[in-house]
Design a protein around this motif. Structure first.
Motif, PDB file in Angstrom:
ATOM      1  N   SER A 117      44.213  46.687  46.152  1.00  0.00           N
ATOM      2  CA  SER A 117      43.680  46.830  45.414  1.00  0.00           C
ATOM      3  C   SER A 117      42.181  48.044  45.950  1.00  0.00           C
ATOM      4  CB  SER A 117      42.990  45.872  45.676  1.00  0.00           C
ATOM      5  OG  SER A 117      42.471  44.966  46.392  1.00  0.00           O
ATOM      6  N   GLY A 118      42.370  48.266  47.159  1.00  0.00           N
ATOM      7  CA  GLY A 118      41.410  48.692  47.714  1.00  0.00           C
ATOM      8  C   GLY A 118      39.644  48.465  47.806  1.00  0.00           C
ATOM      9  N   TYR A 119      39.971  47.345  47.523  1.00  0.00           N
ATOM     10  CA  TYR A 119      38.969  46.810  47.550  1.00  0.00           C
ATOM     11  C   TYR A 119      38.082  46.146  49.147  1.00  0.00           C
ATOM     12  CZ  TYR A 119      38.953  45.826  42.760  1.00  0.00           C
ATOM     13  OH  TYR A 119      38.651  45.633  41.227  1.00  0.00           O
ATOM     14  N   ASN A 120      38.936  46.402  49.820  1.00  0.00           N
ATOM     15  CA  ASN A 120      38.704  45.882  51.213  1.00  0.00           C
ATOM     16  C   ASN A 120      38.673  47.545  52.231  1.00  0.00           C
ATOM     17  OD1 ASN A 120      41.723  46.576  52.041  1.00  0.00           O
ATOM     18  ND2 ASN A 120      41.595  44.143  52.088  1.00  0.00           N
ATOM     19  N   THR A 121      38.047  47.651  53.508  1.00  0.00           N
ATOM     20  CA  THR A 121      38.497  48.963  53.807  1.00  0.00           C
ATOM     21  C   THR A 121      39.289  49.131  55.212  1.00  0.00           C
ATOM     22  OG1 THR A 121      36.988  47.923  56.218  1.00  0.00           O
ATOM     23  CG2 THR A 121      35.709  48.609  54.237  1.00  0.00           C
ATOM     24  N   VAL A 122      40.590  47.991  55.059  1.00  0.00           N
ATOM     25  CA  VAL A 122      41.566  48.545  55.565  1.00  0.00           C
ATOM     26  C   VAL A 122      42.282  49.048  55.237  1.00  0.00           C
ATOM     27  CG1 VAL A 122      43.778  46.277  56.812  1.00  0.00           C
ATOM     28  CG2 VAL A 122      41.065  45.664  56.337  1.00  0.00           C
ATOM     29  N   PHE A 123      43.008  48.974  53.925  1.00  0.00           N
ATOM     30  CA  PHE A 123      44.086  49.340  52.704  1.00  0.00           C
ATOM     31  C   PHE A 123      43.583  50.005  51.806  1.00  0.00           C
ATOM     32  CE2 PHE A 123      46.614  44.995  54.425  1.00  0.00           C
ATOM     33  CZ  PHE A 123      47.334  46.216  55.211  1.00  0.00           C
ATOM     34  N   PRO A 124      44.386  50.969  51.619  1.00  0.00           N
ATOM     35  CA  PRO A 124      44.187  52.354  51.104  1.00  0.00           C
ATOM     36  C   PRO A 124      43.872  51.519  49.764  1.00  0.00           C
ATOM     37  CG  PRO A 124      44.922  53.468  52.080  1.00  0.00           C
ATOM     38  CD  PRO A 124      45.123  52.013  52.934  1.00  0.00           C
ATOM     39  N   GLU A 125      44.283  52.288  48.431  1.00  0.00           N
ATOM     40  CA  GLU A 125      43.855  51.457  47.140  1.00  0.00           C
ATOM     41  C   GLU A 125      45.778  52.476  46.769  1.00  0.00           C
ATOM     42  OE1 GLU A 125      42.860  51.218  41.847  1.00  0.00           O
ATOM     43  OE2 GLU A 125      41.790  52.362  44.001  1.00  0.00           O
ATOM     44  N   GLY A 126      46.599  51.431  45.556  1.00  0.00           N
ATOM     45  CA  GLY A 126      47.575  51.734  45.434  1.00  0.00           C
ATOM     46  C   GLY A 126      48.625  51.521  46.035  1.00  0.00           C
ATOM     47  N   ILE A 127      49.020  50.990  47.323  1.00  0.00           N
ATOM     48  CA  ILE A 127      49.985  51.025  48.282  1.00  0.00           C
ATOM     49  C   ILE A 127      50.697  49.856  47.741  1.00  0.00           C
ATOM     50  CG2 ILE A 127      50.336  50.317  50.801  1.00  0.00           C
ATOM     51  CD1 ILE A 127      49.048  52.736  50.365  1.00  0.00           C
ATOM     52  N   MET A 128      52.157  50.276  47.600  1.00  0.00           N
ATOM     53  CA  MET A 128      52.854  49.063  47.044  1.00  0.00           C
ATOM     54  C   MET A 128      52.741  47.738  48.231  1.00  0.00           C
ATOM     55  SD  MET A 128      54.506  49.015  44.945  1.00  0.00           S
ATOM     56  CE  MET A 128      56.727  48.523  44.433  1.00  0.00           C
ATOM     57  N   VAL A 129      52.195  47.063  47.448  1.00  0.00           N
ATOM     58  CA  VAL A 129      52.902  45.824  48.057  1.00  0.00           C
ATOM     59  C   VAL A 129      54.778  44.800  47.667  1.00  0.00           C
ATOM     60  CG1 VAL A 129      52.546  42.908  47.834  1.00  0.00           C
ATOM     61  CG2 VAL A 129      50.831  44.862  48.279  1.00  0.00           C
ATOM     62  N   GLY A 130      54.771  45.362  46.561  1.00  0.00           N
ATOM     63  CA  GLY A 130      56.202  44.377  45.759  1.00  0.00           C
ATOM     64  C   GLY A 130      56.030  44.046  44.698  1.00  0.00           C
ATOM     65  N   THR A 131      57.258  43.515  43.725  1.00  0.00           N
ATOM     66  CA  THR A 131      57.792  43.111  42.425  1.00  0.00           C
ATOM     67  C   THR A 131      56.643  42.206  41.819  1.00  0.00           C
ATOM     68  OG1 THR A 131      59.631  43.741  42.587  1.00  0.00           O
ATOM     69  CG2 THR A 131      58.528  45.074  42.020  1.00  0.00           C
ATOM     70  N   ILE A 132      56.759  41.072  41.040  1.00  0.00           N
ATOM     71  CA  ILE A 132      56.886  40.413  40.504  1.00  0.00           C
ATOM     72  C   ILE A 132      58.292  39.372  40.492  1.00  0.00           C
ATOM     73  CG2 ILE A 132      55.959  38.240  38.283  1.00  0.00           C
ATOM     74  CD1 ILE A 132      53.340  40.142  38.927  1.00  0.00           C
ATOM     75  N   SER A 133      58.667  38.479  40.892  1.00  0.00           N
ATOM     76  CA  SER A 133      59.284  37.647  40.654  1.00  0.00           C
ATOM     77  C   SER A 133      59.772  36.772  40.138  1.00  0.00           C
ATOM     78  CB  SER A 133      60.811  38.031  42.188  1.00  0.00           C
ATOM     79  OG  SER A 133      59.663  37.015  43.305  1.00  0.00           O
ATOM     80  N   GLU A 134      58.399  36.140  40.251  1.00  0.00           N
ATOM     81  CA  GLU A 134      58.474  34.925  39.254  1.00  0.00           C
ATOM     82  C   GLU A 134      56.989  34.813  38.910  1.00  0.00           C
ATOM     83  OE1 GLU A 134      59.176  30.359  40.106  1.00  0.00           O
ATOM     84  OE2 GLU A 134      60.725  31.392  41.439  1.00  0.00           O
ATOM     85  N   VAL A 135      56.897  34.140  37.593  1.00  0.00           N
ATOM     86  CA  VAL A 135      55.629  33.846  37.526  1.00  0.00           C
ATOM     87  C   VAL A 135      55.898  31.939  36.906  1.00  0.00           C
ATOM     88  CG1 VAL A 135      54.071  33.963  35.487  1.00  0.00           C
ATOM     89  CG2 VAL A 135      54.980  35.650  36.289  1.00  0.00           C
ATOM     90  N   GLU A 136      54.676  31.128  37.541  1.00  0.00           N
ATOM     91  CA  GLU A 136      54.860  29.395  36.625  1.00  0.00           C
ATOM     92  C   GLU A 136      53.965  29.420  36.240  1.00  0.00           C
ATOM     93  OE1 GLU A 136      55.788  25.061  38.954  1.00  0.00           O
ATOM     94  OE2 GLU A 136      56.166  27.276  40.194  1.00  0.00           O
ATOM     95  N   ARG A 137      53.255  28.824  35.165  1.00  0.00           N
ATOM     96  CA  ARG A 137      51.988  28.114  34.938  1.00  0.00           C
ATOM     97  C   ARG A 137      51.956  26.653  35.072  1.00  0.00           C
ATOM     98  NH1 ARG A 137      49.110  29.962  28.962  1.00  0.00           N
ATOM     99  NH2 ARG A 137      47.191  28.558  29.586  1.00  0.00           N
TER     100      ARG A 137
END
Length: 287
Positions: free
Chosen positions: A220-240
């Motif tokens: 998200s870029g909301y902290n000072t550790v990682f730049p915004e937009g660095i890939m994390v992954g893709t959603i593989s499962e959504v459960e409600r």
């Protein structure tokens, strides 16, 4: 010496034959154009093969040095790519609303510096996993810096010596990464809960959002550790779940932590200023 003379005397006929044969070949090649050209081409072919084999052996033993050089070059190129992307974002914001936004010189300066480091130790099967990098304080690495790979976010630097650094992997029970769903900028938190090292959870996504399998998750870029937009992954499962106010979302991580060889440590020169301001404002606790 006596044995040498005895050997020569014993095989004198054969040695004279070999000498005369060599002399004949030399005279034929020297004074006949066609035979000379054929001999020259054949010799070049065999010499070329020998030199190619020698070069291959030499290159094999130079692979570590070559890989290190390439990693450093890639760090510079990736740093420039982040800079150009941020410039493009600033330009697009300017075009959308020139009244309420004007990019200052400081906003266009290069905010992140990347330091290449080779992974020399790594774990993926524990509850709390760490990496060790062959890069330390002499290379500009400091505790708290983010670590990324060409494929995405990796973790955060924990401790540093002169030549080495340990990294808290994303595959750590206490490691949290601020992330967002790229398509609608809904932010949440990435956390690994153990088990499969290729899967993590994306928490705190409210139920009015419509996440879908295959959606991209980035920092998200909301902290000072990682730049915004660095890939994390893709959603593989959504459960409600009915008794929860947030989705249970599983994310397939972009980084294969079992295959890491070179990573990039992210230095944010503006981090001390932001951290001190947030501590002063009471947003962050005093360390």
């Amino acid at each position: 010496m006596r044995n040498l003379f005895a050997f020569i005397y014993r095989f004198r006929a054969f040695l004279i034959f070999v000498l005369l044969e060599a002399l004949c070949i030399f005279l034929i090649v020297r004074y006949n154009t066609y035979q000379g050209a054929a001999m020259f081409n054949s010799a070049n072919t065999y010499v070329g093969r020998v030199l190619e084999f020698q070069s291959g052996v030499t290159d094999y033993f130079r692979l570590a040095s070559v890989n290190s050089t390439l990693a450093q070059e890639n760090a510079v190129l990736r740093q420039q790519l982040m800079y150009y992307r941020q410039e493009a974002d600033a330009d697009s914001t300017d075009q959308l609303d020139t009244t309420y936004y004007a990019a200052s010189d400081s906003s266009k300066s290069e905010p992140f510096i990347l330091h290449a480091g080779r992974v020399i130790n790594n774990s993926v099967r524990r509850t709390n996993n760490y990496l060790t990098l062959a890069a330390g304080s002499l290379d500009g690495v400091k505790p708290g810096m983010g670590v990324i790979s060409p494929n995405g976010a990796v973790g955060r630097v924990k401790t540093v010596s002169r030549h080495y650094a340990t990294v808290t992997s994303l595959l750590h029970s206490q490691m949290l990464i601020s992330a967002k769903i790229q398509k609608d900028n809904t932010f949440g938190t990435i956390k690994w809960t153990g088990g499969d090292y290729r899967t993590a959870l994306l928490d705190y996504i409210p139920l009015h959002i419509k996440p879908e399998i295959g959606d991209t998750v980035v920092t998200s870029g909301y902290n000072t550790v990682f730049p915004e937009g660095i890939m994390v992954g893709t959603i593989s499962e959504v459960e409600r779940e009915l008794d929860k106010s947030f989705y249970t979302i599983r994310v397939k991580l972009a980084v294969d932590f079992a295959q890491l060889s070179y990573v990039y440590v992210v230095e944010n020169p503006r981090r001390p200023e932001q951290d001190s301001l947030e501590v002063e404002a009471g947003i962050l606790p005093h360390e």
